[in-house]
Design a protein around this motif. Structure first.
Motif, PDB file in Angstrom:
ATOM      1  N   ASP A 159      59.053  54.677  64.911  1.00  0.00           N
ATOM      2  CA  ASP A 159      58.730  56.108  64.845  1.00  0.00           C
ATOM      3  C   ASP A 159      59.504  56.801  63.728  1.00  0.00           C
ATOM      4  O   ASP A 159      58.951  57.631  62.998  1.00  0.00           O
ATOM      5  CB  ASP A 159      59.025  56.789  66.182  1.00  0.00           C
ATOM      6  CG  ASP A 159      58.077  56.357  67.290  1.00  0.00           C
ATOM      7  OD1 ASP A 159      57.014  55.770  66.992  1.00  0.00           O
ATOM      8  OD2 ASP A 159      58.421  56.598  68.474  1.00  0.00           O
ATOM      9  N   ALA A 162      58.077  55.666  60.289  1.00  0.00           N
ATOM     10  CA  ALA A 162      56.770  56.296  60.080  1.00  0.00           C
ATOM     11  C   ALA A 162      56.925  57.788  59.836  1.00  0.00           C
ATOM     12  O   ALA A 162      56.198  58.377  59.026  1.00  0.00           O
ATOM     13  CB  ALA A 162      55.863  56.044  61.283  1.00  0.00           C
ATOM     14  N   PRO A 220      50.538  54.020  54.571  1.00  0.00           N
ATOM     15  CA  PRO A 220      49.908  53.776  55.868  1.00  0.00           C
ATOM     16  C   PRO A 220      48.778  52.750  55.792  1.00  0.00           C
ATOM     17  O   PRO A 220      48.331  52.244  56.813  1.00  0.00           O
ATOM     18  CB  PRO A 220      49.403  55.149  56.305  1.00  0.00           C
ATOM     19  CG  PRO A 220      49.333  55.950  55.059  1.00  0.00           C
ATOM     20  CD  PRO A 220      50.352  55.393  54.118  1.00  0.00           C
ATOM     21  N   PRO A 234      50.201  48.637  57.095  1.00  0.00           N
ATOM     22  CA  PRO A 234      51.000  48.772  58.314  1.00  0.00           C
ATOM     23  C   PRO A 234      51.990  47.637  58.530  1.00  0.00           C
ATOM     24  O   PRO A 234      52.950  47.794  59.277  1.00  0.00           O
ATOM     25  CB  PRO A 234      49.954  48.805  59.438  1.00  0.00           C
ATOM     26  CG  PRO A 234      48.755  48.144  58.850  1.00  0.00           C
ATOM     27  CD  PRO A 234      48.782  48.449  57.380  1.00  0.00           C
ATOM     28  N   LEU A 251      55.861  48.376  58.400  1.00  0.00           N
ATOM     29  CA  LEU A 251      56.587  48.776  59.615  1.00  0.00           C
ATOM     30  C   LEU A 251      56.689  47.625  60.602  1.00  0.00           C
ATOM     31  O   LEU A 251      57.712  47.471  61.271  1.00  0.00           O
ATOM     32  CB  LEU A 251      55.923  49.985  60.268  1.00  0.00           C
ATOM     33  CG  LEU A 251      55.950  51.277  59.452  1.00  0.00           C
ATOM     34  CD1 LEU A 251      55.372  52.426  60.261  1.00  0.00           C
ATOM     35  CD2 LEU A 251      57.352  51.612  58.988  1.00  0.00           C
TER      36      LEU A 251
END
Length: 157
Positions: free
Chosen positions: A36, A39, A46, A49, A52
């Protein structure tokens, strides 16, 4: 036996968040929170992905390693630069150096640092302030190939 490179991470990172872990139960919480936080910085791609996903997996592996092989508290930090994330995990056991294990067939784990080496764009370890730090960096955008260091993103801490 292959040792993790002894090196400080690149400079010019800003601290986003830090966590203190006392037990394995804390690793699950940190996995969610670090995803979190990363991001939430809004400066990653984005459309990629896996940046992350890799960061979360490596953070989890390094934190678990520290809790297994050291004593609490284990500290986890997330830092950011214009092109990369940095995860820093520290403990207070200075008598051992991080070692890459290669035991693909035994199923007993021990691959955390090997995964870190494979998934991070760079990694290493150093001692500072009575703590051993193991760190890994992750390129934020697909346009920057793994293994390259953008101008101004290299150097010792």
């Amino acid at each position: 036996m292959v040792f993790v490179p002894a090196a400080r991470p690149p400079q010019h990172y800003e601290r986003v968040q830090e966590w203190t872990l006392e037990s394995a139960a804390d690793v699950s919480r940190v996995r969610t929170e670090i995803a979190d936080c990363a991001a939430g910085t809004g400066d990653w791609d984005p459309d990629v992905p896996e940046v992350l996903d890799r960061l979360v997996l490596v953070c989890s592996e390094l934190a678990s390693n520290a809790l297994i092989h050291a004593r609490p508290p284990v500290c986890v930090g997330l830092e950011t630069s214009p092109s990369r994330f940095l995860v820093d995990v520290s403990d207070d056991v200075l008598s051992t150096s991080p070692v890459l294990e290669h035991r693909p067939d035994d199923g007993d784990g021990g691959l955390g640092l090997t995964l870190t080496s494979a998934l991070a764009s760079s990694s290493g370890w150093y001692v500072s302030g009575g703590r051993k730090h193991v760190w890994a960096t992750f390129i934020k955008r697909a346009a920057v190939p793994v293994g390259t260091v953008p101008q101004g993103d290299a150097g010792g801490r």
